[in-house]
Motif scaffolding. Structure first.
Motif, mmCIF file in Angstrom:
data_model
loop_
_atom_site.group_PDB
_atom_site.id
_atom_site.type_symbol
_atom_site.label_atom_id
_atom_site.label_comp_id
_atom_site.label_asym_id
_atom_site.label_seq_id
_atom_site.Cartn_x
_atom_site.Cartn_y
_atom_site.Cartn_z
ATOM 1 N N GLU A 1 0.853 -1.285 -0.070
ATOM 2 C CA GLU A 1 -0.003 0.062 0.035
ATOM 3 C C GLU A 1 1.026 1.402 0.052
ATOM 4 O O GLU A 1 0.353 2.356 -0.346
ATOM 5 C CB GLU A 1 -0.969 -0.043 1.183
ATOM 6 C CG GLU A 1 -1.975 -1.117 1.170
ATOM 7 C CD GLU A 1 -3.000 -1.152 2.430
ATOM 8 O OE1 GLU A 1 -2.784 -0.060 3.263
ATOM 9 O OE2 GLU A 1 -3.929 -1.936 2.383
ATOM 10 N N ARG A 2 2.122 1.082 0.441
ATOM 11 C CA ARG A 2 3.044 2.323 0.449
ATOM 12 C C ARG A 2 4.331 1.981 0.055
ATOM 13 O O ARG A 2 5.090 1.117 0.489
ATOM 14 C CB ARG A 2 3.244 2.722 1.771
ATOM 15 C CG ARG A 2 1.925 3.210 2.638
ATOM 16 C CD ARG A 2 1.888 3.131 4.052
ATOM 17 N NE ARG A 2 2.059 1.743 4.593
ATOM 18 C CZ ARG A 2 1.971 1.684 6.016
ATOM 19 N NH1 ARG A 2 1.797 2.351 6.904
ATOM 20 N NH2 ARG A 2 2.212 0.192 6.409
ATOM 21 N N THR A 3 4.720 2.412 -1.438
ATOM 22 C CA THR A 3 6.021 2.069 -1.963
ATOM 23 C C THR A 3 6.926 3.328 -2.277
ATOM 24 O O THR A 3 6.378 4.285 -2.670
ATOM 25 C CB THR A 3 5.576 1.464 -3.443
ATOM 26 O OG1 THR A 3 4.724 0.184 -3.141
ATOM 27 C CG2 THR A 3 6.652 1.216 -4.293
ATOM 28 N N ILE A 4 7.996 3.228 -2.030
ATOM 29 C CA ILE A 4 9.074 4.343 -2.316
ATOM 30 C C ILE A 4 10.041 3.643 -3.515
ATOM 31 O O ILE A 4 10.484 2.529 -3.574
ATOM 32 C CB ILE A 4 9.835 4.558 -0.955
ATOM 33 C CG1 ILE A 4 8.912 5.438 -0.113
ATOM 34 C CG2 ILE A 4 11.019 5.445 -1.328
ATOM 35 C CD1 ILE A 4 9.628 5.510 1.304
ATOM 36 N N VAL A 5 10.457 4.409 -4.402
ATOM 37 C CA VAL A 5 11.597 4.152 -5.200
ATOM 38 C C VAL A 5 12.601 4.912 -5.091
ATOM 39 O O VAL A 5 12.497 6.330 -4.987
ATOM 40 C CB VAL A 5 10.895 4.165 -6.832
ATOM 41 C CG1 VAL A 5 12.291 3.886 -7.643
ATOM 42 C CG2 VAL A 5 9.801 3.292 -6.977
ATOM 43 N N CYS A 6 13.844 4.218 -4.785
ATOM 44 C CA CYS A 6 14.956 5.104 -4.535
ATOM 45 C C CYS A 6 15.973 4.793 -5.651
ATOM 46 O O CYS A 6 15.998 3.616 -5.974
ATOM 47 C CB CYS A 6 15.653 4.789 -3.134
ATOM 48 S SG CYS A 6 14.965 4.794 -1.732
ATOM 49 N N TRP A 7 16.809 5.854 -6.126
ATOM 50 C CA TRP A 7 17.794 5.788 -7.297
ATOM 51 C C TRP A 7 18.786 6.635 -7.229
ATOM 52 O O TRP A 7 18.868 7.775 -6.523
ATOM 53 C CB TRP A 7 16.805 5.765 -8.545
ATOM 54 C CG TRP A 7 16.455 7.011 -9.013
ATOM 55 C CD1 TRP A 7 17.095 8.297 -9.520
ATOM 56 C CD2 TRP A 7 15.334 7.640 -8.649
ATOM 57 N NE1 TRP A 7 16.333 9.330 -9.681
ATOM 58 C CE2 TRP A 7 15.500 8.894 -9.121
ATOM 59 C CE3 TRP A 7 13.925 7.554 -8.104
ATOM 60 C CZ2 TRP A 7 14.171 9.943 -9.032
ATOM 61 C CZ3 TRP A 7 12.913 8.273 -8.072
ATOM 62 C CH2 TRP A 7 12.912 9.773 -8.880
ATOM 63 N N ALA A 8 19.608 6.320 -7.930
ATOM 64 C CA ALA A 8 21.058 7.381 -8.114
ATOM 65 C C ALA A 8 21.427 7.218 -9.388
ATOM 66 O O ALA A 8 20.671 6.961 -10.256
ATOM 67 C CB ALA A 8 21.852 6.841 -7.162
ATOM 68 N N MET A 9 22.917 6.958 -9.563
ATOM 69 C CA MET A 9 23.545 7.346 -11.135
ATOM 70 C C MET A 9 22.929 5.998 -11.929
ATOM 71 O O MET A 9 23.012 6.343 -13.259
ATOM 72 C CB MET A 9 24.968 7.498 -10.953
ATOM 73 C CG MET A 9 25.478 8.515 -9.924
ATOM 74 S SD MET A 9 25.013 10.201 -10.344
ATOM 75 C CE MET A 9 23.511 10.323 -9.336
ATOM 76 N N GLY A 10 22.646 5.035 -11.491
ATOM 77 C CA GLY A 10 22.668 3.967 -12.325
ATOM 78 C C GLY A 10 21.137 4.382 -13.120
ATOM 79 O O GLY A 10 20.909 3.580 -14.210
#
Length: 766
Positions: free
Chosen positions: A367-376
């Motif tokens: 119900e609660r989603t986070i997407v983390c990202w960086a240089m890739g």
């Protein structure tokens, strides 16, 4: 007692290779931290300094931008943060005698590691035209030299003012103010080379070019997707947040071409389980994606979410109320998502359909989603549409603007986000320029300036003649090393505000200056008494940073003082800006920031509260979206992914564990099993054998680009490594020479350092 710097460059001809590790931190991290700190600072200084890192009354770590929680450990730092602090608080010193003993031609033969290990700069140094060595110069003479060159320009746009992410909010605000009062928007920064793609995509889709989550959101999430990021090396304190999320029941999907120890298992050195037990397994599903396949993956997930909603209407696969009330462009997006081709998806990602289906089940259960990202995700030609597709994915299920959900681009430098907030941007918003004009009474330039890539072209083509860098190591950080170095050598004057030596100091214009500055760890005394500065972390929290160590030399000036004195010398009596007042008392700078930049109202009072304050973020705070449509924007773009011809590989440049950006702390990459050398290339065993390279053989890396030029990095040990098929990896800055200047992301113009087409040619050790 601190150790002496190395007298000569260490030999790196034969790196040692062992199996990669499957857990990060633990006792080895503590041992390595203490060993490096003792070598640089000695025992007593190590204890005094490290216990102040990231404390509410201490100084902000000069490493990454990961936030601190309200409750702090006594040891609120990670291994790589401690290395960054030790490098700055070192007892080693670079004096004028050092420069007399080492002509520039000699320094140019040294590695970045050797240069950085020599210690802190202590006096302003000047390289006259035609001279062989830097010589000491007074601050007054240094400012006169800069003013002389700037005033001689035909146009203010012939000057380039670069900013590193280490620069404080106060210094950054003054720096952009000076550049614009001088008459140019040529304000490139390190963000142009990293998260510019994130800012471009998020501004268009959500209206704010920053992440939408706070630290507590990670603790509340049901699902955290970590894509194109290696937190175990680049943001180690993030592992504690992921561990806490796991304890709360969260699932984690890791998406990356390389398996990374920090995302496999975390041995938290703050807990008995982390020190002597097995630690915490973090990743529940590892999707080993091909380089640049992320847009295709998220497009496929979006198709599957829509199909799940079709199959079971009203079951919540799509947050229909959120989509209806808060978004724009859904129909066009949905049509593009439904058209996603499975053969193309599997080819682009290198994944199996079953893996994507497993990811879908985890997505639908959350119900609660986070997407983390960086240089890739940010350093490909198609990075901006990739991040837009990530936003589509989150919007579809209403995962923006509620607790435990949102976008989380993880910044890699301690104040890179704050610098942009302060106006370090070559394309400033008209509203920002209007506010500057009202507050300071001059008309700032409106024409867009140069970003990093365009600045290099301007220097190369003789259109820019003065290069001024507020921190950083521009030459080593930039792409196409030979082109960048040749461009810098065409300048009339190059100036670097620095704490330590780096490669950029030995690749100079006709004349060059090195201006030594205070570090984060050091006490800042001005005419108005002891000062502090402020920074903004990766999640939009602004807080104070107070150094406590005595400066490395009486000859150092703070960054705000350098900018203020330079502005007075260059702009003269015609400037109505109170530069002298700004230098004496940083509260006066913060008062002006409060008057110009929304969210900083009552800045001086709020930042003095322990922990600081959060900047407003409309999508997070109220589900309002300051976009062109007034809503969150779905987007639809063709799926793109990089392709390598037969017999070629896709290369990504990356950091080792003994590295922070271009600063090299050592020659090991502990988690990947590499020791005593950096010239290695990681290749899947099957790919290496097919190309005729045994493990331990040596190859030249040759990049292929549309201009027909040959870019070569010689003498790399081939390491058979479990990377994605068709992909390879090697460390920068050594491989920046392979990244063409013109190979950039659409819209953001960020160098495409994560998808370089290369061939391997047989060679011998360097």
């Amino acid at each position: 007692m601190a150790a002496k710097p190395p007298a000569g460059d260490p030999v790196q001809d034969a790196p040692e290779v062992a199996a990669p590790q499957h857990a990060a931190a633990g006792l080895p991290a503590i041992g390595h931290t203490l060993r490096i700190a003792q070598q640089q600072m000695g025992v007593r200084r190590t204890a005094l300094t490290l216990l102040r890192v990231n404390q509410k009354n201490g100084f902000d770590c000069p490493g990454c931008a990961w936030p601190e929680g309200d409750k702090r450990h006594k040891a609120e730092f990670c291994e790589n943060g401690a290395k960054a602090v030790a490098e700055e608080a070192t007892l080693r010193r670079v004096t004028p005698d050092f420069f007399a003993a080492h002509p520039v031609a000699d320094l140019a033969t040294r590695s970045g590691y050797w240069l950085g290990q020599q210690g802190r700069l202590t006096q302003p140094m000047y390289l006259p035209e035609g001279a062989e060595s830097y010589e000491p110069v007074t601050w007054e003479r240094a400012f006169d030299l800069i003013a002389e060159e700037l005033r001689a320009l035909s146009s203010p746009d012939e000057a380039v003012f670069y900013t590193s992410g280490r620069t404080s909010n106060e210094a950054a605000f003054l720096y952009q103010l000076f550049a614009r009062e001088f008459g140019t928007n040529n304000l490139p920064d390190c963000s142009n080379m990293c998260h510019e793609s994130s800012g471009s995509a998020l501004t268009e889709t959500l209206g704010v070019g920053k992440g939408s989550v706070l630290l507590d959101d990670l603790h509340q999430a049901d699902l955290i997707i970590v894509a194109g990021q290696n937190p175990g090396t680049n943001h180690p304190r993030m592992l504690s947040a992921l561990e806490r999320a796991k304890a709360g029941g969260a699932k984690i999907i890791s998406i990356n071409p390389l398996p990374e120890a920090g995302l496999e298992r975390f041995k938290n050195p703050q807990t008995p389980r982390g020190l002597v037990g097995g630690g915490t397994a973090l990743t529940d599903l590892f999707l080993q994606i091909r380089l640049g396949g992320d847009q295709a993956l998220f497009r496929a997930l979006n198709r599957l979410i829509l199909e799940a909603a079709d199959t079971t209407p009203g079951a919540g696969a799509v947050d229909e109320e959120f989509v209806r009330e808060h978004t724009h462009g859904f129909e066009e997006f949905a049509a593009a998502a439904r058209a996603a081709d499975w053969d193309e998806t599997l080819r682009a990602t290198g994944l199996e359909r079953a893996e994507i289906d497993q990811a879908l089940r985890m997505v639908l259960a959350s119900e609660r989603t986070i997407v983390c990202w960086a240089m890739g995700l940010t350093q490909h030609k198609h990075s901006v549409p990739t991040i837009r597709e990530v936003v589509n994915f989150l919007l579809l299920r209403g995962n923006v603007g509620r607790p435990g959900a949102g976008v989380c681009p993880v910044r890699g430098h301690s104040n890179v986000q704050g610098d942009r907030t302060m106006g370090i941007f070559e394309r400033p918003a008209p509203a920002f320029l209007d506010a500057l004009e009202r507050e300071f009474g001059f008309a700032p330039p409106r024409e867009h300036g140069l970003d990093v890539v365009r600045a290099i072209r301007a220097l190369r083509d003789g259109q820019a003649k003065v290069f001024f860098a507020m921190g950083g190591n521009f030459v080593s950080a930039s792409p196409d090393t030979e082109v960048t170095e040749a461009a810098m050598r065409r300048a009339r004057l190059t100036v670097h505000v620095s704490t330590k030596l780096n490669r950029s100091h030995v690749v100079t214009g006709a004349r060059a200056l090195i201006l030594p500055t205070l570090g984060r760890t050091e006490r800042d005394l001005q005419g108005g008494g002891e000062q502090f500065v402020t920074v903004e972390d990766s999640m939009g929290m602004v807080h104070a940073s107070r150094g406590r160590l005595e400066p490395a030399s009486p000859g150092l000036l703070s960054e705000p003082a350098i900018v203020s004195r330079l502005a007075r010398r260059v702009l003269g009596a015609e400037s109505r800006t109170p530069w002298e007042e700004f230098e004496k008392d940083y509260d006066t700078v913060r008062d002006r920031i409060a008057a110009v930049i929304p969210g900083f109202e009552d800045f001086n009072a709020r930042v003095r509260r322990p922990g600081g304050f959060a900047l407003p973020h409309a999508p997070r705070d109220s589900r309002s979206f300051p976009t062109a449509t007034g809503k969150a924007n779905f987007t639809a773009a063709p799926v793109e992914y990089p392709r390598a011809p037969e017999g070629r590989l896709l290369l990504q440049t990356l950091r080792s564990h003994d590295q922070y950006n271009t600063t090299i702390y050592g020659l090991d990459d502990r988690y990947r099993g590499i020791k005593n050398g950096r010239r290695v290339v990681l290749v899947h065993p099957d790919d290496a054998r097919a190309l005729g390279f045994a493990d331990g053989s040596y190859a030249d890396l040759v990049s292929e680009w549309t201009d027909g030029s040959e870019r070569r990095a010689s003498g790399f040990r081939v390491v058979h490594y479990p990377t994605a098929r068709g992909c390879a990896a090697s460390y920068y800055p050594e491989t920046n020479v392979l990244v063409p200047l013109d190979a950039t992301a659409d819209t953001s113009n960020t160098p495409a350092s994560k998808s370089v087409v290369v061939r391997l040619e047989q060679s011998t050790p360097a």
